[in-house]
Design a protein around this motif. Structure first.
Motif, PDB file in Angstrom:
ATOM      1  N   ASP A 123      39.512  60.185  28.171  1.00 51.34           N
ATOM      2  CA  ASP A 123      38.186  59.946  27.811  1.00 51.34           C
ATOM      3  C   ASP A 123      37.769  58.708  27.116  1.00 51.34           C
ATOM      4  O   ASP A 123      39.109  58.400  26.205  1.00 51.34           O
ATOM      5  N   ALA A 124      36.616  58.240  26.879  1.00 53.62           N
ATOM      6  CA  ALA A 124      36.770  56.889  26.211  1.00 53.62           C
ATOM      7  C   ALA A 124      36.872  57.023  24.717  1.00 53.62           C
ATOM      8  O   ALA A 124      37.206  56.478  23.821  1.00 53.62           O
ATOM      9  N   ASP A 125      36.478  58.068  24.276  1.00 55.98           N
ATOM     10  CA  ASP A 125      36.706  58.609  22.785  1.00 55.98           C
ATOM     11  C   ASP A 125      37.947  59.067  22.329  1.00 55.98           C
ATOM     12  O   ASP A 125      37.943  59.635  21.262  1.00 55.98           O
ATOM     13  N   VAL A 126      38.972  59.110  23.368  1.00 59.76           N
ATOM     14  CA  VAL A 126      40.111  60.105  23.081  1.00 59.76           C
ATOM     15  C   VAL A 126      41.451  58.830  23.116  1.00 59.76           C
ATOM     16  O   VAL A 126      41.317  58.186  24.012  1.00 59.76           O
ATOM     17  N   PHE A 127      41.760  58.802  21.894  1.00 56.26           N
ATOM     18  CA  PHE A 127      43.257  57.835  21.732  1.00 56.26           C
ATOM     19  C   PHE A 127      44.361  58.709  21.447  1.00 56.26           C
ATOM     20  O   PHE A 127      44.264  59.698  20.863  1.00 56.26           O
ATOM     21  N   GLN A 128      45.197  58.056  21.777  1.00 57.51           N
ATOM     22  CA  GLN A 128      46.575  58.959  21.873  1.00 57.51           C
ATOM     23  C   GLN A 128      47.761  57.874  21.260  1.00 57.51           C
ATOM     24  O   GLN A 128      47.799  56.701  21.709  1.00 57.51           O
ATOM     25  N   ARG A 129      48.839  58.438  20.342  1.00 60.98           N
ATOM     26  CA  ARG A 129      49.829  57.690  19.810  1.00 60.98           C
ATOM     27  C   ARG A 129      50.994  58.353  20.594  1.00 60.98           C
ATOM     28  O   ARG A 129      51.339  59.551  20.696  1.00 60.98           O
ATOM     29  N   ALA A 130      51.797  57.409  21.306  1.00 60.35           N
ATOM     30  CA  ALA A 130      53.148  57.771  21.842  1.00 60.35           C
ATOM     31  C   ALA A 130      54.211  57.986  21.095  1.00 60.35           C
ATOM     32  O   ALA A 130      54.275  57.324  19.913  1.00 60.35           O
ATOM     33  N   LYS A 131      55.144  58.954  21.281  1.00 62.95           N
ATOM     34  CA  LYS A 131      56.448  59.176  20.440  1.00 62.95           C
ATOM     35  C   LYS A 131      57.325  58.283  20.963  1.00 62.95           C
ATOM     36  O   LYS A 131      57.726  58.097  22.054  1.00 62.95           O
ATOM     37  N   LEU A 132      58.100  57.666  19.932  1.00 63.78           N
ATOM     38  CA  LEU A 132      59.116  56.719  20.397  1.00 63.78           C
ATOM     39  C   LEU A 132      60.511  57.313  19.942  1.00 63.78           C
ATOM     40  O   LEU A 132      60.438  57.788  18.930  1.00 63.78           O
ATOM     41  N   GLU A 133      61.575  57.437  20.963  1.00 62.21           N
ATOM     42  CA  GLU A 133      62.850  57.911  20.518  1.00 62.21           C
ATOM     43  C   GLU A 133      63.832  56.996  20.050  1.00 62.21           C
ATOM     44  O   GLU A 133      64.651  57.120  19.161  1.00 62.21           O
ATOM     45  N   GLU A 134      63.687  55.713  20.796  1.00 60.85           N
ATOM     46  CA  GLU A 134      64.696  54.726  20.425  1.00 60.85           C
ATOM     47  C   GLU A 134      64.126  53.536  19.720  1.00 60.85           C
ATOM     48  O   GLU A 134      65.091  52.564  19.395  1.00 60.85           O
ATOM     49  N   ALA A 135      62.970  53.364  19.763  1.00 59.66           N
ATOM     50  CA  ALA A 135      62.378  52.075  19.229  1.00 59.66           C
ATOM     51  C   ALA A 135      61.482  52.589  18.009  1.00 59.66           C
ATOM     52  O   ALA A 135      61.219  53.598  17.926  1.00 59.66           O
ATOM     53  N   ASP A 136      60.953  51.386  17.188  1.00 59.86           N
ATOM     54  CA  ASP A 136      60.587  51.463  16.049  1.00 59.86           C
ATOM     55  C   ASP A 136      59.065  50.834  16.328  1.00 59.86           C
ATOM     56  O   ASP A 136      58.820  49.756  16.816  1.00 59.86           O
ATOM     57  N   GLY A 137      57.925  51.795  15.960  1.00 62.38           N
ATOM     58  CA  GLY A 137      56.461  50.968  15.931  1.00 62.38           C
ATOM     59  C   GLY A 137      55.517  51.916  16.086  1.00 62.38           C
ATOM     60  O   GLY A 137      55.717  53.092  16.171  1.00 62.38           O
ATOM     61  N   VAL A 138      54.217  51.510  16.450  1.00 66.01           N
ATOM     62  CA  VAL A 138      53.038  52.229  16.717  1.00 66.01           C
ATOM     63  C   VAL A 138      52.612  51.995  17.883  1.00 66.01           C
ATOM     64  O   VAL A 138      52.121  50.727  18.166  1.00 66.01           O
ATOM     65  N   VAL A 139      52.768  52.503  19.172  1.00 63.23           N
ATOM     66  CA  VAL A 139      52.393  52.647  20.508  1.00 63.23           C
ATOM     67  C   VAL A 139      51.466  53.510  20.787  1.00 63.23           C
ATOM     68  O   VAL A 139      51.386  54.730  20.462  1.00 63.23           O
ATOM     69  N   VAL A 140      50.081  53.042  21.043  1.00 57.74           N
ATOM     70  CA  VAL A 140      48.997  53.776  21.381  1.00 57.74           C
ATOM     71  C   VAL A 140      48.366  53.635  22.690  1.00 57.74           C
ATOM     72  O   VAL A 140      48.646  52.492  23.397  1.00 57.74           O
ATOM     73  N   ARG A 141      47.671  54.294  23.139  1.00 56.58           N
ATOM     74  CA  ARG A 141      46.944  54.557  24.613  1.00 56.58           C
ATOM     75  C   ARG A 141      45.593  54.674  24.318  1.00 56.58           C
ATOM     76  O   ARG A 141      45.253  55.769  23.724  1.00 56.58           O
ATOM     77  N   ALA A 142      44.955  54.009  25.338  1.00 51.83           N
ATOM     78  CA  ALA A 142      43.241  54.250  25.397  1.00 51.83           C
ATOM     79  C   ALA A 142      42.758  53.673  26.599  1.00 51.83           C
ATOM     80  O   ALA A 142      43.069  52.886  27.417  1.00 51.83           O
ATOM     81  N   ASN A 143      41.498  54.347  26.958  1.00 53.43           N
ATOM     82  CA  ASN A 143      40.912  53.871  28.098  1.00 53.43           C
ATOM     83  C   ASN A 143      40.045  52.727  27.873  1.00 53.43           C
ATOM     84  O   ASN A 143      38.789  52.662  27.593  1.00 53.43           O
ATOM     85  N   LEU A 144      40.957  51.583  27.671  1.00 47.96           N
ATOM     86  CA  LEU A 144      40.180  50.367  27.426  1.00 47.96           C
ATOM     87  C   LEU A 144      39.157  49.686  28.218  1.00 47.96           C
ATOM     88  O   LEU A 144      38.214  48.903  27.952  1.00 47.96           O
ATOM     89  N   ALA A 145      39.180  50.222  29.510  1.00 50.66           N
ATOM     90  CA  ALA A 145      38.176  49.729  30.523  1.00 50.66           C
ATOM     91  C   ALA A 145      37.029  50.390  30.514  1.00 50.66           C
ATOM     92  O   ALA A 145      36.055  50.088  31.440  1.00 50.66           O
ATOM     93  N   ALA A 146      36.841  51.392  30.075  1.00 54.78           N
ATOM     94  CA  ALA A 146      35.692  52.263  29.909  1.00 54.78           C
ATOM     95  C   ALA A 146      34.642  51.617  29.694  1.00 54.78           C
ATOM     96  O   ALA A 146      34.573  50.961  28.503  1.00 54.78           O
TER      97      ALA A 146
END
Length: 618
Positions: A330-353
């Motif tokens: 949904d447009a108001d829901v954002f998700q952070r992915a869990k990284l096993e082998e790499a370091d950083g902040v990876v997020v996902r969102a419905n940017l095209a909504a």
């Protein structure tokens, strides 16, 4: 002769036994006092964890030192072996005696808690048996280990150091989570709340290690007529000390170098638009409905925000940031992915909504960056409202809008508790709770001024003293930091905060009346002895209009699960009707669920949670 040996041990160690029991009952008494003066813990049986941990560690070490180490160190064991008693019988007597000394106070504590808890809790025989197994197994494991360590004599201290190094290696070089395995899992967060599932994996593992330790103990005293155990009891030579020290130091150095080699590299997103921020990269991927031009513009905008945030808070480093478009959210829901082998902040969102809220996404991303930089310290509940409020305030600082004030008014319609922010956040949702906390941050900014406010945010959000117990003990508390600002207090902050929210509610009274006119309801209907269905409705007060749709969010909770992320909630969209609707998911007796009823609001630009309830199916 076993009776004579028991009498000998009683005369020799009865003072230490009384001391141990007195200490345990003092600890239990202090815990009961603290439990009566604090918020409800959920179950009185949670107090059994601390005595079990003490008996499995310090208590077992103490009893092992009295019954085993002293016997061999002072050579009184040689006198016992001159009596008509076999070595296995002596060791078996000591094992049984030590187990009884450790388990009796544990059993007495459990019976005491049961006598108090049965008035308010449904305590079954199965639950008591499960508690007994989970508490007694780690104690027996600790006792058998310290007996074996005591028989190793002069090598027991190197053994302790080696085990500490091994635990350090397992934590740094593998993905093994020691806090959820073996005795740590048995005495974990669900200790007093799991009433049905028997943790066979952890129990069998602990029993196997206990049996192995007992077998090795008997092997040591029987090998060559016990001369090996007697030899170990002698003092360590200087050559042995130097050799063991060199081995342990070398082993620790090798593990440290291996840990450095395994440091995770920054996450790299190939074929993405990138912008550098200090030594890190902001990467935004394109996708369907989200072309490369928009991805590049978003990457530059996020890079500017992160750079400004790092300079404002004095952050020495920033993690690699990657943003992935995903149309399933949904447009108001954002998700952070869990990284096993790499370091950083990876997020996902419905940017095209079409209704994607860029400012809400910025607040979410900045929040995740601060969590990463502080290694999770800013997630401690007493400061989480500052984290949520500051990131929301920062995202709107240069572009204040009326909707933020309206969101804060709606969020404060039923009151709140900043010290129980996880409950408030779950009841309101990320959007409204962020606006509510941003109002408190704005009050702080107005009262303290720019320079003092910036210093306060640096000390609470950007300069954590470290993780673990030492970091928690030394970290600056908000109350003490506020007192440094001309005697400003948390009570004064809450008063000003509440006053600002009251003014917001007066300004937006019409919207509050519309929200107050909607009443959701949930009801469980039994379909069999063990299964249920959930029926839900949304009704309006007389003369009020209902929204065209509302949503029921639901999530099955794990034992003692803490916060549930927004993307973990499943969703059922429903049209309000007099007959209500049914959740198309079967519910089983004993399960725990989180149910949320919310409606979308174009005026606020975010959903309004009308109800958020954790329900046990029964």
């Amino acid at each position: 002769m076993s009776r004579a040996l028991l009498l000998k041990e009683w005369r020799e160690h009865r003072g230490a036994w009384f001391l141990l029991n007195g200490f345990l009952w003092l600890v239990l008494f202090l815990m009961l006092l603290a439990q009566e003066n604090t918020a409800e813990k959920g179950s009185l049986f949670a107090l059994l964890q601390v005595p079990a941990i003490i008996l499995a560690s310090v208590g077992a070490l103490f009893v092992g030192h009295r019954l085993v180490v002293r016997e061999y160190g002072q050579r009184t064991q040689l006198f016992l072996e001159a009596l008509p008693l076999s070595r296995p019988r002596i060791l078996a007597t000591k094992l049984v005696l030590g187990a009884a000394v450790l388990l009796l106070p544990l059993a007495a504590t459990l019976l005491f808690l049961w006598s108090r808890a049965r008035v308010n809790e449904d305590v079954t025989a199965r639950f008591l048996l499960l508690l007994s197994l989970r508490a007694a197994t780690p104690v027996l494991l600790g006792w058998s280990f310290f007996v074996l360590a005591g028989l190793l004599g002069r090598y027991r201290n190197p053994l302790y150091i080696f085990l500490v190094i091994a635990a350090f290696a397992a934590d740094h070089l593998t993905e093994l989570d020691l806090s959820t395995a073996g005795p740590f899992g048995l005495l974990g967060a669900d200790f007093a709340f799991e009433r049905t599932r028997i943790p066979w994996d952890d129990l069998v593992g602990c029993w196997a290690f206990t049996a192995a330790a007992v077998a090795l103990s008997f092997g040591l005293i029987l090998y060559r007529d016990g001369t090996l155990a007697e030899l170990f009891s002698q003092k360590m030579s200087h050559r042995e000390k130097v050799f063991i020290a060199c081995v342990l130091v070398g082993l620790f150095a090798v593990i440290s170098m291996m840990g450095e080699a395994r440091k995770r590299q920054p996450f790299a997103l190939h074929e993405a638009e990138q912008t550098q921020v200090k030594e890190s990269a902001v990467q935004v991927a394109s996708g369907v409905g989200f072309p490369r031009e928009r991805a590049q513009a978003l990457a530059e905008r996020l890079a500017q925000e992160l750079l400004a945030l790092s300079e404002y808070l004095g952050l020495e480093r920033l993690p690699a940031v990657a943003v992935l478009p995903i149309r399933e959210l949904d447009a108001d829901v954002f998700q952070r992915a869990k990284l096993e082998e790499a370091d950083g902040v990876v997020v996902r969102a419905n940017l095209a909504a079409p209704d994607f809220d860029a400012r809400a996404f910025e607040a979410f991303l900045l929040r995740e960056v601060l969590i990463h930089v502080s290694e999770g310290v800013v997630l401690r509940e007493e400061r989480q409202w500052l984290l949520d409020g500051f990131t929301t305030w920062w995202a709107h600082r240069s572009r204040p809008e009326e909707r933020l004030s309206l969101r804060a008014a709606v969020a404060s319609r039923e009151g709140f508790d900043s010290r129980a922010w996880l409950t408030t956040r779950e009841r309101l949702g990320p959007c409204l709770s962020g606006a509510l906390a941003a109002q408190g941050v704005q009050v702080l900014h107005t009262k303290l001024g720019e320079r003092s406010f910036q210093e306060l945010m640096r000390r609470t959000l950007a300069q954590p003293p470290g993780t673990g117990l030492w970091g928690f003990w030394n970290e600056p508390r908000l109350a003490s930091l506020l007192r440094e600002q001309e005697g400003f207090s948390e009570e004064e902050l809450l008063r000003r905060w509440s006053e600002a929210l009251r003014q917001n509610r007066e300004t937006h009274a019409k919207e509050l009346e519309r929200v107050a006119g909607m009443t959701p309801s949930l009801s469980l209907v039994a379909e069999s002895a063990e299964t249920f269905r959930l029926e839900h409705t949304l009704q309006a007060a007389e003369g009020r209009a209902l929204p065209t749709r509302y949503a029921l969010l639901h999530h099955k909770l794990e034992p003692f699960e803490n916060e549930v992320a927004a993307h973990e909630l499943s969703r059922q969209d429903t049209v309000p009707s007099a007959s209500g609707a049914r959740l198309p998911v079967g519910l089983a007796r004993g399960d725990r669920w989180l149910f949320v009823v919310q409606v979308e609001s174009e005026t606020l630009g975010c959903p309004i949670r009308l109800l958020a309830e954790r329900k046990e199916i029964r």
